[in-house]
Design a protein around this motif. Sequence first.
Motif, PDB file in Angstrom:
ATOM      1  N   THR A  77       0.807  -1.217   0.000  1.00 42.79           N
ATOM      2  CA  THR A  77       0.000   0.000   0.000  1.00 42.79           C
ATOM      3  C   THR A  77       0.849   1.279   0.000  1.00 42.79           C
ATOM      4  N   TYR A  78       2.171   1.141   0.144  1.00 46.73           N
ATOM      5  CA  TYR A  78       3.022   2.329   0.060  1.00 46.73           C
ATOM      6  C   TYR A  78       3.254   2.673  -1.406  1.00 46.73           C
ATOM      7  N   LEU A  79       2.938   3.883  -1.792  1.00 47.61           N
ATOM      8  CA  LEU A  79       3.127   4.338  -3.173  1.00 47.61           C
ATOM      9  C   LEU A  79       4.515   4.948  -3.316  1.00 47.61           C
ATOM     10  N   ARG A  80       5.341   4.332  -4.135  1.00 52.66           N
ATOM     11  CA  ARG A  80       6.730   4.756  -4.288  1.00 52.66           C
ATOM     12  C   ARG A  80       6.832   6.043  -5.104  1.00 52.66           C
ATOM     13  N   ILE A  81       7.819   6.856  -4.729  1.00 50.35           N
ATOM     14  CA  ILE A  81       8.044   8.145  -5.369  1.00 50.35           C
ATOM     15  C   ILE A  81       9.006   8.008  -6.540  1.00 50.35           C
ATOM     16  N   GLY A  82      10.011   7.139  -6.387  1.00 50.47           N
ATOM     17  CA  GLY A  82      11.002   6.955  -7.448  1.00 50.47           C
ATOM     18  C   GLY A  82      12.311   7.665  -7.173  1.00 50.47           C
ATOM     19  N   ILE A  83      12.493   8.157  -5.946  1.00 51.45           N
ATOM     20  CA  ILE A  83      13.758   8.753  -5.501  1.00 51.45           C
ATOM     21  C   ILE A  83      14.162   7.964  -4.259  1.00 51.45           C
ATOM     22  N   LEU A  84      15.360   7.376  -4.276  1.00 53.64           N
ATOM     23  CA  LEU A  84      15.731   6.415  -3.235  1.00 53.64           C
ATOM     24  C   LEU A  84      15.574   6.964  -1.820  1.00 53.64           C
ATOM     25  N   ARG A  85      16.140   8.120  -1.540  1.00 49.92           N
ATOM     26  CA  ARG A  85      16.072   8.661  -0.182  1.00 49.92           C
ATOM     27  C   ARG A  85      14.619   8.850   0.256  1.00 49.92           C
ATOM     28  N   ASP A  86      13.806   9.436  -0.613  1.00 57.20           N
ATOM     29  CA  ASP A  86      12.404   9.668  -0.267  1.00 57.20           C
ATOM     30  C   ASP A  86      11.665   8.350  -0.048  1.00 57.20           C
ATOM     31  N   ASP A  87      11.978   7.346  -0.870  1.00 57.76           N
ATOM     32  CA  ASP A  87      11.292   6.063  -0.721  1.00 57.76           C
ATOM     33  C   ASP A  87      11.740   5.307   0.523  1.00 57.76           C
ATOM     34  N   LEU A  88      13.027   5.403   0.886  1.00 59.74           N
ATOM     35  CA  LEU A  88      13.484   4.767   2.116  1.00 59.74           C
ATOM     36  C   LEU A  88      12.812   5.398   3.334  1.00 59.74           C
ATOM     37  N   ILE A  89      12.720   6.720   3.324  1.00 62.37           N
ATOM     38  CA  ILE A  89      12.023   7.412   4.421  1.00 62.37           C
ATOM     39  C   ILE A  89      10.540   7.057   4.402  1.00 62.37           C
ATOM     40  N   GLY A  90       9.933   7.077   3.228  1.00 68.64           N
ATOM     41  CA  GLY A  90       8.502   6.822   3.112  1.00 68.64           C
ATOM     42  C   GLY A  90       8.102   5.426   3.518  1.00 68.64           C
ATOM     43  N   ILE A  91       8.845   4.411   3.065  1.00 70.49           N
ATOM     44  CA  ILE A  91       8.462   3.037   3.393  1.00 70.49           C
ATOM     45  C   ILE A  91       8.742   2.742   4.864  1.00 70.49           C
ATOM     46  N   PRO A 131       7.769 -10.190   3.720  1.00 67.27           N
ATOM     47  CA  PRO A 131       7.197  -9.118   2.882  1.00 67.27           C
ATOM     48  C   PRO A 131       7.832  -7.742   3.140  1.00 67.27           C
ATOM     49  N   LEU A 132       8.220  -7.480   4.396  1.00 62.71           N
ATOM     50  CA  LEU A 132       8.894  -6.214   4.699  1.00 62.71           C
ATOM     51  C   LEU A 132      10.267  -6.171   4.040  1.00 62.71           C
ATOM     52  N   PHE A 133      11.010  -7.281   4.164  1.00 64.14           N
ATOM     53  CA  PHE A 133      12.341  -7.340   3.571  1.00 64.14           C
ATOM     54  C   PHE A 133      12.260  -7.196   2.056  1.00 64.14           C
ATOM     55  N   GLU A 134      11.308  -7.877   1.447  1.00 64.99           N
ATOM     56  CA  GLU A 134      11.169  -7.837  -0.012  1.00 64.99           C
ATOM     57  C   GLU A 134      10.828  -6.432  -0.499  1.00 64.99           C
ATOM     58  N   ALA A 135       9.974  -5.735   0.250  1.00 66.44           N
ATOM     59  CA  ALA A 135       9.607  -4.370  -0.144  1.00 66.44           C
ATOM     60  C   ALA A 135      10.818  -3.446  -0.103  1.00 66.44           C
ATOM     61  N   MET A 136      11.627  -3.549   0.963  1.00 66.66           N
ATOM     62  CA  MET A 136      12.822  -2.715   1.067  1.00 66.66           C
ATOM     63  C   MET A 136      13.821  -3.060  -0.039  1.00 66.66           C
ATOM     64  N   THR A 137      13.995  -4.352  -0.295  1.00 67.91           N
ATOM     65  CA  THR A 137      14.917  -4.780  -1.357  1.00 67.91           C
ATOM     66  C   THR A 137      14.448  -4.296  -2.717  1.00 67.91           C
ATOM     67  N   ASP A 138      13.136  -4.339  -2.973  1.00 65.21           N
ATOM     68  CA  ASP A 138      12.598  -3.844  -4.241  1.00 65.21           C
ATOM     69  C   ASP A 138      12.895  -2.361  -4.437  1.00 65.21           C
ATOM     70  N   VAL A 161      21.881  -6.365   6.777  1.00 58.65           N
ATOM     71  CA  VAL A 161      22.092  -5.273   7.742  1.00 58.65           C
ATOM     72  C   VAL A 161      20.947  -4.266   7.655  1.00 58.65           C
ATOM     73  N   LEU A 162      20.567  -3.909   6.423  1.00 56.31           N
ATOM     74  CA  LEU A 162      19.459  -2.959   6.248  1.00 56.31           C
ATOM     75  C   LEU A 162      18.169  -3.514   6.832  1.00 56.31           C
ATOM     76  N   HIS A 163      17.876  -4.767   6.543  1.00 58.91           N
ATOM     77  CA  HIS A 163      16.650  -5.382   7.054  1.00 58.91           C
ATOM     78  C   HIS A 163      16.660  -5.432   8.575  1.00 58.91           C
TER      79      HIS A 163
END
Length: 195
Positions: A77-91, A131-138, A161-163
């Motif tokens: 349900t998180y809509l990605r922005i397409g900018i890594l920093r913004d998406d890491l903060i958003g997710i 599912p959380l790990f997969e979303a972050m990896t995606d 480490v990130l997960h």
Amino acid sequence: MTAAGRPARPRRGRAAVEQAISDAVLAELAEVGFGRLTFESIAERAGTGKSPMYRRWPDTTSLVIDTLDKLRPDPVTYLRIGILRDDLIGITRHMTATQTGVKADAFRSLLGEAHRHPQLLARFGSQVLNPLFEAMTDVLREAAARGEISAARLTPVILEVLHALIVKRTLLDKHALTERHITEMVDEVLLPLVA
């Protein structure tokens, strides 16, 4: 009124009973933990008899496994922005927002006891954590495909480490992450690891 003088419970549909049972499981996990969970305590909290549970689940482990979906933040349900920093903060913000109150306490309780129950641990990993790990990896792979980071940096160790950091900070810490905490985590740890 019933013959015993107690007010009769209004008749509920199957979906309402199942929802009451799921809510009761989460509340019981948060209060007493998995080791002290019983059909009796769940039935009492849910305001139902034990027979609906015995018909569907052979034991409390099976019941808890079927309730795990309620613990999973839904990264889809998180809509990605397409900018890594913004998406890491958003997710990260998205995952934090879904882990509060009784749900978060039940999650922590299960994490503490799941290793003693292999079936519970396996389903906990596949339904809740993966599912959380997969979303972050995606998010990271999409950033690599856009050229924001090198795909070579997305090694299994860095991803682990990130997960681990995400799970620790968003799901295990007792205090909710603030916007400042999330931004610091992304800027000081996540981005430098993959840059």
